[in-house]
Design a protein around this motif. Structure first.
Motif, short mmCIF file in Angstrom:
data_model
loop_
_atom_site.label_atom_id
_atom_site.label_comp_id
_atom_site.label_asym_id
_atom_site.label_seq_id
_atom_site.Cartn_x
_atom_site.Cartn_y
_atom_site.Cartn_z
N SER A 243 0.82 -1.21 0.00
CA SER A 243 0.00 0.00 0.00
C SER A 243 0.86 1.27 0.00
O SER A 243 1.75 1.43 0.83
N GLY A 244 0.58 2.15 -0.96
CA GLY A 244 1.27 3.43 -1.03
C GLY A 244 2.66 3.39 -1.63
O GLY A 244 3.31 4.43 -1.76
N ARG A 245 3.13 2.22 -2.01
CA ARG A 245 4.49 2.10 -2.56
C ARG A 245 4.57 2.75 -3.95
O ARG A 245 3.73 2.52 -4.80
N ASP A 246 5.59 3.54 -4.19
CA ASP A 246 5.79 4.13 -5.51
C ASP A 246 6.17 3.06 -6.53
O ASP A 246 6.79 2.05 -6.18
N TRP A 247 5.81 3.31 -7.78
CA TRP A 247 6.01 2.29 -8.82
C TRP A 247 7.48 1.92 -8.99
O TRP A 247 7.80 0.74 -9.21
N ASN A 248 8.39 2.92 -8.90
CA ASN A 248 9.80 2.62 -9.12
C ASN A 248 10.40 1.79 -7.99
O ASN A 248 11.35 1.03 -8.19
N LEU A 249 9.82 1.90 -6.79
CA LEU A 249 10.27 1.04 -5.69
C LEU A 249 9.81 -0.40 -5.91
O LEU A 249 10.51 -1.34 -5.54
N ALA A 250 8.65 -0.56 -6.53
CA ALA A 250 8.20 -1.90 -6.89
C ALA A 250 9.12 -2.48 -7.98
O ALA A 250 9.48 -3.66 -7.94
N THR A 251 9.50 -1.65 -8.94
CA THR A 251 10.44 -2.11 -9.96
C THR A 251 11.76 -2.54 -9.33
O THR A 251 12.36 -3.56 -9.72
N ALA A 252 12.21 -1.79 -8.34
CA ALA A 252 13.46 -2.12 -7.65
C ALA A 252 13.39 -3.50 -6.99
O ALA A 252 14.41 -4.19 -6.88
N MET A 253 12.21 -3.89 -6.55
CA MET A 253 12.05 -5.21 -5.95
C MET A 253 12.36 -6.31 -6.96
O MET A 253 12.95 -7.34 -6.62
N VAL A 254 11.95 -6.11 -8.21
CA VAL A 254 12.25 -7.08 -9.26
C VAL A 254 13.74 -7.02 -9.61
O VAL A 254 14.40 -8.05 -9.76
N ILE A 255 14.26 -5.82 -9.71
CA ILE A 255 15.69 -5.66 -10.02
C ILE A 255 16.56 -6.36 -8.98
O ILE A 255 17.53 -7.04 -9.33
N ASN A 256 16.21 -6.21 -7.71
CA ASN A 256 17.03 -6.73 -6.62
C ASN A 256 16.74 -8.19 -6.25
O ASN A 256 17.33 -8.71 -5.31
N GLY A 257 15.85 -8.81 -6.99
CA GLY A 257 15.56 -10.22 -6.72
C GLY A 257 14.65 -10.46 -5.54
O GLY A 257 14.59 -11.57 -5.01
N GLU A 258 13.93 -9.43 -5.11
CA GLU A 258 12.97 -9.60 -4.03
C GLU A 258 11.61 -10.07 -4.54
O GLU A 258 10.81 -10.62 -3.78
#
Length: 416
Positions: A243-258
């Protein structure tokens, strides 16, 4: 793979385009490109204008989708102090043009032969009453899924081709203890996912009936109920802190293997590139399963406001720079999008960019290039926001699928 720094330096040096007056005023630009990848792309334009003696007054307003930026813009215009140029999407451009607030770009457009090279689907928003009032920077598309290739390989997951395969893949990720779907709990992000979901359920004709024609039977029918059910499936794969997470932080989760996947427009690719990742090696890109032949698009454009004759030279110079083929290549290879003109080579684009350009051309020719509901290219803002409310209510569990479909009909009817 070329380093991101090397690529950016190359782009910063390739542009020497505009023949505008060195005495032109600075341009004040209101935009919402504030993530790392977006800022890097914007620097390409800033550098080019600076070489022509035109200064850049930056006015960034954070918030993907542009809602916050439009709020700031209304305040500026109301006070009689509009910016020189404003990043805009779709019907927002038409709304401001209808109010007589936008300057015309007809001479620059004629000199650059824009009518011949800009797709008609974009011209619908670039023009008002036959006059050019905005310059398209790119073409984004929203029905993309981004993946972490290593995570999928480690789990033995192939790229899903159907919705059932997609759900099975995410279940396998979830069972492994990883986050299956990186998401941000913001209405525009949920609506972006909904673009691809609705298209996956009913195809282009249903999408048009629902979001362009606003047909009550399509909005409240069985296929829309199924679309909301699929959104409920997606919700089961996000993490509790979405909830409330910015889109680029969600992208970072994929980038970082989370996380394994993100359903997001192709501006997400700019974040992968900025992190030094290579398309189809480190990260994958594929259409929302069930929409392989279809493209939902939005196009970032710069609308030029009436700010006096003294600023016209700077506005014209900026418009000319944006439409230059070399700028279109330099900007879009960083941004993640594809050029807004059809005569640009794909040679400099990565694997995902080449795929996107080919799919855009095919969809345009086949009539399956559709304006994105989520990003203001299917409906005016009032209707779009009404749809947002229902989609968000469903995604967060306030409406079940059947209730959401009924409420969608009511919301759209009241918003028209």
């Amino acid at each position: 793979m070329r380093s991101y720094i090397g690529r950016t330096l190359k782009m910063a040096s390739v542009l020497a385009l505009v023949a505008g007056s060195a005495q032109a005023e600075d341009v004040e630009v209101l935009h919402w490109w504030t993530s790392g990848g977006e800022a890097a792309a914007l620097n390409v334009l800033k550098d080019d204008l600076q070489k022509e003696g035109i200064g850049w007054k930056d006015m960034p307003v954070a918030g993907g989708g542009g809602q916050s930026a439009m709020t700031v813009l209304r305040a500026r215009v109301t006070s009689g102090d509009p910016p020189t140029a404003v990043q805009m999407l779709g019907f927002d451009i038409s709304d401001w043009a209808q109010q007589g607030a936008l300057a015309q770009l007809d001479k620059v457009a004629a000199d650059g032969n824009w009518d011949a090279v800009v797709p008609e689907a974009l011209q619908k928003f670039s023009k008002y009453d036959g006059h050019w009032v905005a310059v398209p920077v790119n073409v984004h598309s929203t029905n993309w899924v981004w993946s972490n290739k290593k995570m999928l390989a480690d789990l033995g997951i192939e790229e899903p081709k159907t919705w059932d395969e997609f759900i099975a893949a995410m279940q396998k990720v979830k069972d492994s203890g990883k986050i299956a779907l990186a998401a941000g709990g913001q209405p525009w992000q949920e609506a972006t996912m909904f673009d691809g979901v609705v298209l996956s359920v009913g195809g282009p004709e249903f999408y048009k009936k629902a979001f362009v024609d606003l047909d009550p039977e399509a909005l409240g029918g069985e296929q829309m109920v199924e679309s909301f059910k699929r959104m409920e499936q997606l919700h089961s794969f996000v993490d509790p802190n979405f909830s409330g997470r910015d889109w680029n932080l969600a992208t970072a989760m994929v980038i970082n293997g989370e996380a394994a996947f993100q359903m997001m427009g192709d501006w997400a690719k700019g974040e992968f590139l900025r992190a030094g990742k290579e398309a189809e090696v480190d990260f994958g890109c594929f259409r929302t399963p069930g929409t392989a032949d279809d493209v939902t698009f939005n196009a970032d454009q710069f609308a030029m406001f009436k700010v006096g004759e003294d600023a016209q030279a700077a506005q014209d110079a900026m418009a000319k720079a944006v439409m230059s083929p070399s700028f279109q290549i330099a900007f879009n290879t960083v941004k993640g999008s594809v050029p807004s003109r059809t005569d640009v080579s794909d040679e400099e684009f990565d694997a995902c960019g080449k795929k996107a350009m080919a799919q855009l051309k095919s969809a345009s020719e086949n009539g399956t290039l559709l304006g994105s509901m989520a990003h203001g290219h299917a409906d005016p803002a009032s209707v779009k926001n009404a749809i947002y409310d229902v989609v968000t209510a469903n995604f967060n569990g306030d409406y079940d699928a059947e209730t959401a479909a009924k409420e969608l009909v009511k919301a759209v009817s009241l918003a028209q």
